[in-house]
Design a protein around this motif. Structure first.
Motif, PDB file in Angstrom:
ATOM      1  N   THR A   5    -127.887   0.652-129.445  1.00 53.53           N
ATOM      2  CA  THR A   5    -128.932   1.432-130.097  1.00 53.53           C
ATOM      3  C   THR A   5    -128.703   2.919-129.876  1.00 53.53           C
ATOM      4  O   THR A   5    -128.822   3.725-130.805  1.00 53.53           O
ATOM      5  CB  THR A   5    -130.327   1.016-129.569  1.00 53.53           C
ATOM      6  N   SER A   6    -128.357   3.296-128.653  1.00 58.43           N
ATOM      7  CA  SER A   6    -128.074   4.695-128.346  1.00 58.43           C
ATOM      8  C   SER A   6    -126.927   5.210-129.198  1.00 58.43           C
ATOM      9  O   SER A   6    -127.003   6.294-129.788  1.00 58.43           O
ATOM     10  CB  SER A   6    -127.744   4.850-126.858  1.00 58.43           C
ATOM     11  N   LEU A   7    -125.851   4.432-129.290  1.00 58.00           N
ATOM     12  CA  LEU A   7    -124.698   4.842-130.093  1.00 58.00           C
ATOM     13  C   LEU A   7    -125.057   4.948-131.573  1.00 58.00           C
ATOM     14  O   LEU A   7    -124.610   5.862-132.265  1.00 58.00           O
ATOM     15  CB  LEU A   7    -123.532   3.866-129.893  1.00 58.00           C
ATOM     16  N   ASP A   8    -125.880   4.041-132.061  1.00 55.15           N
ATOM     17  CA  ASP A   8    -126.305   4.090-133.450  1.00 55.15           C
ATOM     18  C   ASP A   8    -127.138   5.345-133.716  1.00 55.15           C
ATOM     19  O   ASP A   8    -126.923   6.041-134.708  1.00 55.15           O
ATOM     20  CB  ASP A   8    -127.096   2.830-133.809  1.00 55.15           C
ATOM     21  N   ASP A  47    -119.096   6.276-134.513  1.00 53.65           N
ATOM     22  CA  ASP A  47    -118.320   5.634-135.569  1.00 53.65           C
ATOM     23  C   ASP A  47    -117.594   4.412-135.031  1.00 53.65           C
ATOM     24  O   ASP A  47    -117.181   4.384-133.863  1.00 53.65           O
ATOM     25  CB  ASP A  47    -117.286   6.617-136.136  1.00 53.65           C
ATOM     26  N   ASP A  48    -117.434   3.417-135.885  1.00 46.06           N
ATOM     27  CA  ASP A  48    -116.589   2.249-135.611  1.00 46.06           C
ATOM     28  C   ASP A  48    -116.906   1.589-134.272  1.00 46.06           C
ATOM     29  O   ASP A  48    -116.021   1.346-133.451  1.00 46.06           O
ATOM     30  CB  ASP A  48    -115.116   2.644-135.690  1.00 46.06           C
ATOM     31  N   GLY A  83    -107.607  -9.064-127.865  1.00 46.73           N
ATOM     32  CA  GLY A  83    -107.397  -9.955-128.989  1.00 46.73           C
ATOM     33  C   GLY A  83    -108.118  -9.561-130.258  1.00 46.73           C
ATOM     34  O   GLY A  83    -108.298 -10.381-131.158  1.00 46.73           O
ATOM     35  N   LEU A  84    -108.532  -8.299-130.355  1.00 46.11           N
ATOM     36  CA  LEU A  84    -109.212  -7.828-131.562  1.00 46.11           C
ATOM     37  C   LEU A  84    -108.348  -6.802-132.266  1.00 46.11           C
ATOM     38  O   LEU A  84    -107.545  -6.113-131.655  1.00 46.11           O
ATOM     39  CB  LEU A  84    -110.553  -7.174-131.201  1.00 46.11           C
ATOM     40  N   ASP A  85    -108.539  -6.683-133.562  1.00 41.78           N
ATOM     41  CA  ASP A  85    -107.848  -5.651-134.323  1.00 41.78           C
ATOM     42  C   ASP A  85    -108.643  -4.360-134.255  1.00 41.78           C
ATOM     43  O   ASP A  85    -109.877  -4.374-134.221  1.00 41.78           O
ATOM     44  CB  ASP A  85    -107.693  -6.064-135.786  1.00 41.78           C
ATOM     45  N   LEU A  86    -107.941  -3.258-134.268  1.00 45.48           N
ATOM     46  CA  LEU A  86    -108.561  -1.940-134.322  1.00 45.48           C
ATOM     47  C   LEU A  86    -109.304  -1.818-135.638  1.00 45.48           C
ATOM     48  O   LEU A  86    -108.755  -2.140-136.690  1.00 45.48           O
ATOM     49  CB  LEU A  86    -107.478  -0.863-134.216  1.00 45.48           C
ATOM     50  N   PRO A  87    -110.579  -1.380-135.611  1.00 45.38           N
ATOM     51  CA  PRO A  87    -111.293  -1.234-136.880  1.00 45.38           C
ATOM     52  C   PRO A  87    -110.684  -0.126-137.722  1.00 45.38           C
ATOM     53  O   PRO A  87    -110.102   0.822-137.185  1.00 45.38           O
ATOM     54  CB  PRO A  87    -112.718  -0.876-136.450  1.00 45.38           C
TER      55      PRO A  87
END
Length: 127
Positions: free
Chosen positions: A21-24, A29-30, A114-118
């Motif tokens: 919430t703070s970041l939003d 971004d991303d 194991g995630l792709d960079l947005p």
């Protein structure tokens, strides 16, 4: 070893929600949240986000730390504020990484889990 941050009444998922919430609100971004439960003991979640510039990143880190303090979270540690290329906020059960976009692309820490960079957001432009 330093003691981890100790949330008074916040479960890890509530701590994660407060940070998201703070970041939003601060127009990060991303934003990517990575569930670390069962993968490591360092934290339950890792949140990775980009800021538009060093000033934006410093402001987001300061606001996260302040909001956590207001919520009763103790022992929050912040690293990297001198340059603000990559700022880490350690809230115990949740670790937050705030990057300038080009630094985030270079380190690509999402890939480690194991995630792709947005794909970089084009909705908000640098001021």
């Amino acid at each position: 070893m330093r003691p981890s941050a100790v949330p008074q009444a916040l479960e890890p998922q509530d701590l994660k929600a407060l940070i998201e919430t703070s970041l939003d609100e601060d127009q990060a971004d991303d934003v990517v949240a990575i569930d670390l439960a069962g993968k490591t003991t360092i934290a339950d979640y890792m949140i990775v986000a980009s800021g538009r510039n060093a000033r934006h990143i410093a402001a987001m880190a300061a606001k996260i730390a302040d909001r956590l303090k207001q919520a009763g979270v103790r022992g929050v540690e912040t690293e990297g504020l001198a340059q603000c290329d990559w700022v880490l906020v350690d809230a115990g059960d949740v670790i937050v990484h705030l990057f300038r976009p080009e630094v985030r692309t270079f380190y690509n820490i999402e890939k480690m889990w194991g995630l792709d960079l947005p794909r970089p957001s084009t909705a908000r432009m640098s001021a």
